[in-house]
Write a protein that holds these residues in place. Structure first.
Motif, short mmCIF file in Angstrom:
data_model
loop_
_atom_site.label_atom_id
_atom_site.label_comp_id
_atom_site.label_asym_id
_atom_site.label_seq_id
_atom_site.Cartn_x
_atom_site.Cartn_y
_atom_site.Cartn_z
N ASP A 147 0.84 -1.20 0.00
CA ASP A 147 0.00 0.00 0.00
C ASP A 147 0.87 1.25 0.00
O ASP A 147 0.45 2.31 -0.42
CB ASP A 147 -0.91 0.03 1.24
CG ASP A 147 -1.90 -1.13 1.24
OD1 ASP A 147 -2.13 -1.69 0.15
OD2 ASP A 147 -2.41 -1.48 2.32
N TYR A 383 -5.94 0.81 8.23
CA TYR A 383 -4.81 0.67 7.30
C TYR A 383 -3.68 1.58 7.76
O TYR A 383 -2.54 1.19 7.84
CB TYR A 383 -5.23 1.06 5.87
CG TYR A 383 -6.15 0.05 5.22
CD1 TYR A 383 -5.63 -1.14 4.72
CD2 TYR A 383 -7.51 0.29 5.10
CE1 TYR A 383 -6.45 -2.07 4.11
CE2 TYR A 383 -8.33 -0.63 4.49
CZ TYR A 383 -7.81 -1.81 4.00
OH TYR A 383 -8.62 -2.72 3.41
N VAL A 389 -10.87 1.85 9.99
CA VAL A 389 -11.80 1.67 8.87
C VAL A 389 -12.94 0.76 9.34
O VAL A 389 -14.08 0.90 8.91
CB VAL A 389 -11.04 1.01 7.69
CG1 VAL A 389 -11.98 0.57 6.61
CG2 VAL A 389 -10.00 1.96 7.15
N PRO A 408 -22.85 1.27 1.62
CA PRO A 408 -22.32 2.30 0.72
C PRO A 408 -20.85 2.05 0.38
O PRO A 408 -20.15 1.35 1.11
CB PRO A 408 -22.46 3.59 1.54
CG PRO A 408 -23.40 3.26 2.64
CD PRO A 408 -23.33 1.80 2.88
N THR A 409 -20.42 2.67 -0.69
CA THR A 409 -19.04 2.50 -1.12
C THR A 409 -18.07 3.07 -0.07
O THR A 409 -18.36 4.08 0.57
CB THR A 409 -18.84 3.15 -2.51
OG1 THR A 409 -17.51 2.95 -2.91
CG2 THR A 409 -19.14 4.63 -2.51
N GLY A 410 -16.97 2.35 0.13
CA GLY A 410 -15.98 2.79 1.12
C GLY A 410 -16.37 2.49 2.55
O GLY A 410 -15.68 2.93 3.47
N GLY A 412 -16.28 -0.39 4.06
CA GLY A 412 -15.39 -1.37 4.71
C GLY A 412 -15.71 -2.81 4.37
O GLY A 412 -15.18 -3.73 5.01
N LYS A 413 -16.52 -3.03 3.35
CA LYS A 413 -16.96 -4.41 3.03
C LYS A 413 -15.76 -5.29 2.61
O LYS A 413 -15.58 -6.38 3.15
CB LYS A 413 -17.99 -4.38 1.87
CG LYS A 413 -19.21 -3.50 2.17
CD LYS A 413 -20.20 -3.50 1.05
CE LYS A 413 -19.70 -2.83 -0.23
NZ LYS A 413 -19.49 -1.38 -0.12
N THR A 415 -12.69 -4.79 3.14
CA THR A 415 -11.73 -4.90 4.24
C THR A 415 -12.11 -6.06 5.15
O THR A 415 -11.25 -6.83 5.59
CB THR A 415 -11.68 -3.57 5.01
OG1 THR A 415 -11.44 -2.52 4.08
CG2 THR A 415 -10.62 -3.57 6.08
N TYR A 424 -4.52 -8.94 6.12
CA TYR A 424 -4.16 -7.98 7.17
C TYR A 424 -4.63 -8.60 8.49
O TYR A 424 -5.51 -9.45 8.50
CB TYR A 424 -4.91 -6.65 6.98
CG TYR A 424 -4.66 -5.98 5.65
CD1 TYR A 424 -3.64 -5.06 5.49
CD2 TYR A 424 -5.49 -6.25 4.56
CE1 TYR A 424 -3.42 -4.44 4.28
CE2 TYR A 424 -5.27 -5.63 3.34
CZ TYR A 424 -4.25 -4.72 3.20
OH TYR A 424 -4.02 -4.10 2.01
N HIS A 567 -22.91 -4.55 -4.40
CA HIS A 567 -23.81 -3.39 -4.38
C HIS A 567 -25.15 -3.77 -4.98
O HIS A 567 -26.14 -3.09 -4.75
CB HIS A 567 -23.21 -2.26 -5.22
CG HIS A 567 -22.06 -1.58 -4.55
ND1 HIS A 567 -22.24 -0.69 -3.52
CD2 HIS A 567 -20.73 -1.65 -4.73
CE1 HIS A 567 -21.06 -0.25 -3.11
NE2 HIS A 567 -20.13 -0.82 -3.83
N1 LIG Z 1 -4.98 -0.65 0.97
C1 LIG Z 1 -5.57 0.39 1.56
N2 LIG Z 1 -4.83 1.31 2.21
C2 LIG Z 1 -5.40 2.35 2.83
N3 LIG Z 1 -6.74 2.56 2.87
C3 LIG Z 1 -7.53 1.67 2.25
C4 LIG Z 1 -6.98 0.54 1.56
N4 LIG Z 1 -7.99 -0.17 1.03
C5 LIG Z 1 -9.14 0.49 1.38
N5 LIG Z 1 -8.86 1.58 2.10
C6 LIG Z 1 -9.82 2.51 2.68
O1 LIG Z 1 -10.61 1.79 3.62
C7 LIG Z 1 -11.96 2.15 3.51
C8 LIG Z 1 -12.81 0.89 3.25
O2 LIG Z 1 -12.44 0.36 2.01
P1 LIG Z 1 -13.13 -0.94 1.42
O3 LIG Z 1 -12.46 -1.24 0.14
O4 LIG Z 1 -13.15 -1.99 2.45
O5 LIG Z 1 -14.61 -0.42 1.18
P2 LIG Z 1 -15.77 -1.11 0.38
O6 LIG Z 1 -16.98 -0.97 1.24
O7 LIG Z 1 -15.41 -2.49 -0.04
O8 LIG Z 1 -15.85 -0.14 -0.87
P3 LIG Z 1 -16.42 -0.42 -2.34
O9 LIG Z 1 -17.84 -0.77 -2.20
O10 LIG Z 1 -16.22 0.88 -3.02
O11 LIG Z 1 -15.59 -1.52 -2.89
C9 LIG Z 1 -12.06 3.17 2.40
O12 LIG Z 1 -12.10 4.44 3.01
C10 LIG Z 1 -10.78 3.01 1.63
O13 LIG Z 1 -10.35 4.24 1.11
#
Ligand SMILES: Nc1ncnc2c1ncn2[C@@H]1O[C@H](COP(=O)(O)OP(=O)(O)OP(=O)(O)O)[C@@H](O)[C@H]1O
Length: 627
Positions: A147, A383, A389, A408-410, A412-413, A415, A424, A567
């Protein structure tokens, strides 16, 4: 010699490149050369022989000048020549001297050949070990390392820095050692010839060495700068070429060219700054040396005229003096090579010392075949430091359940999903599978139990067959074909002239998004893991491709614990349980019906998508996956 090398070559292929972590530069170097100590011993002996022969070469000339041409008596250590059956004729003495010259050079040549042969072998194998050790280490670093580190810069270290070490070991290092031995040998002989004269002649050396040491620091700093810029340049090139589609799509060739122009110019400027420092060293040393030689010439002439020194002795002395200063001049030139090698070693060491790895407990056990009960207990994860997160997430997924994760997007799904195979580790809380903390399992064993189909299936350069078997290389051809059939991929694979042997991935045949996903599903079927993570597997597909992929997914999901991140809520409305994630917490959980009844976030999102589907198709667009 050849058999030894072949043996070493076979070992280099077979040995696991694992080595204890490096702590200091010297221990890194010692660890690297230790396996080759027998070759090093041969090199050292050959070096002694080469130096000895080089020191002996001027003596036949002295004999010719003083004893053949001149009338000096033979020195006592040469009196044995008179006992030879050649007689005492001057030309016969000349023949002995000339033959000795040939012999010294021939032996010196043989020693030099042995030196170069083994030194090049050591250098090549040390570079091989270094590359493998670094790649081994990099492949095991936590994803969080990537990262924050650019792949281009790492590539630059694995290739350029390792080459620098290899060149240094095969060329410069040997020269430095030979030079050092030569200096010691010549000093002893010069003292033997005329000690007070020698003292005066070499009194300039400490100043030269001080000057060289002083400059080494400056050259090293400049070299660091050059390597940093060069690595930056590789990173820019690598990113540009990797994003070639996006660059073409947005017509940003000019922007990318500008980026390279800037970093390339910075590299040139840094290299020129370094050259400025480097190019001062050689002329200064040459001038200091010429003062010293001039003094010897002047003083030597007066000693010969006074009859204190023979012409032959002065010739040998001058020859030694030039031999003495030549390694000193070389050392000055080699300052750059030494600095480059030190910088390369430091950069390699930086990677080898990186400790961002997912640690495996010493008593970790192979989980065997898991059932697939997954529990998140108060899991918090970030992260970057202090930016969580996920906050205190708790989830319960029973073996064989199909659960959906949406939000919603971002939020944490993805993660959440990446913590299960330990890409991680959480900052707080724990994740249990079948009642055991995932950190108690071996990493490889744990990951063998988890299959993935992600938004984009990454194809490895190789045949379709190799790609399907990527997660389980021992899969038979029959298993691969069966998996491809269940993944709806068999028919399109058979349409290619080379079928399962068709090359895909970089430079190979390009597959459509839907075809790639079906290869990814076949890969997961072959792996046959009890836990399956589907992260938006149909997000990038059109309706037609999606239908075929969903059918394949149905075959894959049967009898496994499945976590689907999406989604598209319609694809999870038949799931046993749905978790709605918002801003890193579980906002809601329940079945589709329960969540609709609750009338909160899920129901809002669902109705929003429902209305959109009606608007687009005239009737609701149903792409649901039936468990
Ligand atoms: N490798 C990383 N390093 C730092 N921050 C990260 C990393 N991957 C994701 N994030 C941050 O962690 C948060 C959650 O990300 P994540 O990908 O889990 O969301 P998501 O719900 O799966 O999003 P989406 O629906 O857009 O795929 C977001 O704010 C993202 O910017």
């Amino acid at each position: 010699m050849g058999a030894d090398l072949k043996e070493r070559y076979a070992q280099a292929l077979a040995d696991p490149p694992v080595a204890p972590p490096a702590t200091s530069l010297s221990s890194l170097v010692l660890g690297l050369v230790k396996p080759y100590w027998t070759w090093l011993a041969i090199i050292f002996l050959a070096m002694l022989a080469e130096t000895g022969m080089s020191l002996a070469t001027p003596w036949p000339l002295k004999v010719i000048i003083d004893n053949v041409i001149g009338n000096e008596p033979l020195p006592h250590w040469l009196l044995w020549v008179e006992d030879l059956p050649l007689g005492r004729h001057n030309m016969e003495l000349a023949a002995v001297a000339a033959s000795a010259m040939v012999l010294f050079n021939a032996l010196g040549g043989l020693a030099s050949y042995t030196n170069n042969y083994f030194t090049e072998s050591v250098a090549q194998y040390v570079a091989n070990d270094l590359r493998r050790r670094m790649y081994h280490h990099l492949l095991r670093l936590s994803l969080s390392y990537y990262d924050t580190h650019q792949v281009g810069k790492l590539l630059s270290t694995i290739t350029s820095d390792v080459s620098t070490i290899q060149d240094f070991a095969s060329e410069t290092l040997l020269n430095i050692l030979i030079d050092a031995l030569t200096i010691i040998g010549i000093l002893s002989l010069m003292f033997y010839l005329n000690w007070d004269f020698t003292l005066m002649a070499v009194s300039v050396s400490p100043f030269i060495l001080l000057f060289i040491i002083r400059f080494k620091k400056a050259v090293k700093a400049a070299t660091h700068e050059v390597r940093k810029d060069q690595a930056e340049m590789v990173a820019v090139l690598q990113q540009g070429l990797e994003s070639i589609r996006a660059i073409n799509a947005y017509g940003r060739q000019d922007l990318e060219e500008d980026r390279l122009k800037q970093v390339s110019l910075e590299t040139v400027e840094a290299a020129l700054r370094a050259r400025k420092i480097k190019s001062i060293v050689s002329p200064v040393v040459t001038i200091l040396v010429s003062f010293c030689t001039a003094f010897v010439l002047w003083r030597g002439a007066s000693l010969v005229l006074a009859g204190v020194m023979t012409i032959g002795a002065l010739t040998v002395f001058l020859s030694y003096l030039s031999k003495f200063f030549s390694p000193i001049k070389d050392l000055a030139k080699m300052t750059t090579n030494i600095a480059q090698a030190m910088v390369a070693l430091e950069r390699i060491q930086q990677i080898l010392e990186t400790d961002i790895i997912i640690h495996q407990k010493p008593n970790a056990r192979n989980p065997g075949k898991l059932k697939g009960n997954i529990v998140f207990e108060n899991v918090t994860f970030s992260y970057a430091d202090n930016l969580p997160v996920l906050h205190n997430i708790s989830l319960l997924i029973q073996a064989g359940q199909h659960v959906g994760i949406c939000g919603p997007t971002g939020s944490g799904k993805s993660t959440i999903a990446s913590l299960i195979p330990r890409f991680y580790d959480p900052d707080a809380g724990r994740i249990l599978i079948d009642g055991t903390d995932v950190r108690d399992f071996t990493l490889e064993g744990l990951r063998m139990q988890i299959g993935f189909v992600l938004q984009e299936t990454v194809l490895i350069y190789g045949s379709i067959q190799e790609n399907i078997a990527y997660g389980r290389p021992e899969a038979t051809a029959a298993e691969i074909i069966e998996a491809a059939k269940r993944a709806n991929a068999h028919d399109f694979i058979c349409r290619f002239p080379k079928g399962y042997h068709t090359l895909v991935g970089e430079r190979g045949m390009t597959l459509s998004g839907g075809e790639r996903q079906r290869i990814g599903i076949a890969r997961a079927i072959v792996r046959n893991s009890p836990i399956l993570i589907l992260d938006e597997p149909t997000a990038s597909l059109d309706t037609e491709a999606e239908r075929s992929v969903l059918e394949a997914l149905e075959n894959l999901m049967r009898g496994r614990t499945v976590i689907t991140i999406t989604h598209r809520l319609r694809t999870i409305c038949h799931a046993d349980k749905i978790f709605v994630i918002r801003e890193g917490v579980v906002a809601e959980e329940g079945t589709h019906e329960e969540l609709l009844q609750a009338g909160k976030l899920y129901s809002e999102l669902y109705q929003l998508q429902d209305r959109k589907a009606v608007t687009i198709n005239g009737s609701p667009h149903d792409t649901r996956v039936k468990p």
